[in-house]
Design a protein around this motif. Structure first.
Motif, PDB file in Angstrom:
ATOM      1  N   TYR A  64       0.958  -1.321   0.077  1.00 50.46           N
ATOM      2  CA  TYR A  64       0.094   0.065  -0.050  1.00 50.46           C
ATOM      3  C   TYR A  64       0.926   1.121  -0.060  1.00 50.46           C
ATOM      4  CZ  TYR A  64       0.227  -0.460   5.054  1.00 50.46           C
ATOM      5  OH  TYR A  64       0.893  -0.699   6.343  1.00 50.46           O
ATOM      6  N   ALA A  65       2.096   1.052   0.140  1.00 48.52           N
ATOM      7  CA  ALA A  65       3.009   2.476   0.132  1.00 48.52           C
ATOM      8  C   ALA A  65       2.827   2.822  -1.491  1.00 48.52           C
ATOM      9  CB  ALA A  65       4.403   2.108   0.182  1.00 48.52           C
ATOM     10  N   TRP A  66       2.413   2.129  -2.383  1.00 43.57           N
ATOM     11  CA  TRP A  66       2.506   2.374  -3.947  1.00 43.57           C
ATOM     12  C   TRP A  66       1.223   3.620  -3.758  1.00 43.57           C
ATOM     13  CZ3 TRP A  66       5.843   2.890  -7.568  1.00 43.57           C
ATOM     14  CH2 TRP A  66       6.722   2.076  -7.475  1.00 43.57           C
ATOM     15  N   VAL A  67       0.063   3.522  -3.058  1.00 40.18           N
ATOM     16  CA  VAL A  67      -1.075   4.414  -3.005  1.00 40.18           C
ATOM     17  C   VAL A  67      -0.544   5.846  -2.760  1.00 40.18           C
ATOM     18  CG1 VAL A  67      -3.193   4.978  -1.872  1.00 40.18           C
ATOM     19  CG2 VAL A  67      -2.647   2.538  -2.414  1.00 40.18           C
ATOM     20  N   ARG A  68       0.315   5.797  -1.617  1.00 38.54           N
ATOM     21  CA  ARG A  68       0.932   7.190  -1.256  1.00 38.54           C
ATOM     22  C   ARG A  68       1.779   7.632  -2.511  1.00 38.54           C
ATOM     23  NH1 ARG A  68       3.980   9.218   4.155  1.00 38.54           N
ATOM     24  NH2 ARG A  68       4.764  11.075   3.218  1.00 38.54           N
ATOM     25  N   GLU A  69       2.429   6.887  -3.091  1.00 37.36           N
ATOM     26  CA  GLU A  69       3.159   7.227  -4.238  1.00 37.36           C
ATOM     27  C   GLU A  69       2.570   7.855  -5.455  1.00 37.36           C
ATOM     28  OE1 GLU A  69       7.198   7.465  -5.747  1.00 37.36           O
ATOM     29  OE2 GLU A  69       6.639   6.756  -3.894  1.00 37.36           O
ATOM     30  N   TYR A  70       1.488   7.225  -5.596  1.00 40.59           N
ATOM     31  CA  TYR A  70       0.501   7.644  -6.743  1.00 40.59           C
ATOM     32  C   TYR A  70      -0.185   8.761  -6.415  1.00 40.59           C
ATOM     33  CZ  TYR A  70       1.929   3.797  -9.913  1.00 40.59           C
ATOM     34  OH  TYR A  70       2.757   3.121 -10.673  1.00 40.59           O
ATOM     35  N   PHE A  71      -0.608   8.895  -5.214  1.00 41.38           N
ATOM     36  CA  PHE A  71      -1.279  10.028  -4.450  1.00 41.38           C
ATOM     37  C   PHE A  71      -0.461  11.202  -4.578  1.00 41.38           C
ATOM     38  CE2 PHE A  71      -1.816  12.797  -0.814  1.00 41.38           C
ATOM     39  CZ  PHE A  71      -2.928  13.395  -1.079  1.00 41.38           C
ATOM     40  N   GLU A  72       0.785  11.123  -4.025  1.00 43.26           N
ATOM     41  CA  GLU A  72       1.876  12.281  -4.222  1.00 43.26           C
ATOM     42  C   GLU A  72       1.951  12.761  -5.690  1.00 43.26           C
ATOM     43  OE1 GLU A  72       5.140  11.100  -2.017  1.00 43.26           O
ATOM     44  OE2 GLU A  72       4.078  11.279  -0.185  1.00 43.26           O
ATOM     45  N   LEU A  73       1.978  11.705  -6.804  1.00 39.56           N
ATOM     46  CA  LEU A  73       1.949  11.881  -8.062  1.00 39.56           C
ATOM     47  C   LEU A  73       0.968  13.014  -8.939  1.00 39.56           C
ATOM     48  CD1 LEU A  73       3.539  11.751 -10.724  1.00 39.56           C
ATOM     49  CD2 LEU A  73       2.334   9.612 -11.150  1.00 39.56           C
ATOM     50  N   ILE A  74      -0.385  12.614  -8.215  1.00 36.58           N
ATOM     51  CA  ILE A  74      -1.475  13.201  -8.438  1.00 36.58           C
ATOM     52  C   ILE A  74      -1.250  14.773  -8.048  1.00 36.58           C
ATOM     53  CG2 ILE A  74      -4.054  13.751  -7.871  1.00 36.58           C
ATOM     54  CD1 ILE A  74      -4.511  10.993  -7.811  1.00 36.58           C
ATOM     55  N   VAL A  75      -0.817  14.986  -6.932  1.00 38.77           N
ATOM     56  CA  VAL A  75      -0.662  16.363  -6.354  1.00 38.77           C
ATOM     57  C   VAL A  75       0.471  17.021  -7.078  1.00 38.77           C
ATOM     58  CG1 VAL A  75       0.081  17.732  -4.367  1.00 38.77           C
ATOM     59  CG2 VAL A  75      -1.511  15.701  -4.258  1.00 38.77           C
TER      60      VAL A  75
END
Length: 95
Positions: A64-75
């Motif tokens: 689930y660390a990838w969820v954070r990674e992709y969320f940060e990419l959105i931002v």
């Protein structure tokens, strides 16, 4: 570490929570050429919450660390593409 089923459940729950937090719906679906004609010229790796949910559903996240990674990419994408202090920029900063 979580088993694949638990990881999928956790990732989906995180993305669903992010969707609830996206009050203006700005990050809900992929940016289209119609919405922003030069978006793909500026942003080389687009990301949105719909794509994140699809990745979670298809077990594309190994943890689930990838969820954070992709969320940060959105931002990051929103802050990079949009002008400072615009509605989208401000929402990305809050998000």
């Amino acid at each position: 570490f979580l088993c694949r089923a638990c990881c999928k459940k956790r990732c989906m729950s995180l993305v669903l929570a992010l969707q609830q937090e996206d009050r203006m719906g700005l990050f809900a679906i992929p940016v289209t050429e119609k919405d922003a004609p030069n978006y793909r010229d500026v942003i080389k790796e687009p990301m949105d919450l719909q794509t994140m949910l699809e990745k979670a559903e298809s077990h594309d996240y190994s943890n689930y660390a990838w969820v954070r990674e992709y969320f940060e990419l959105i931002v990051l994408n929103a802050l990079t593409f949009n002008n400072f202090s615009t509605k989208v920029w401000m929402e990305a900063k809050r998000f």
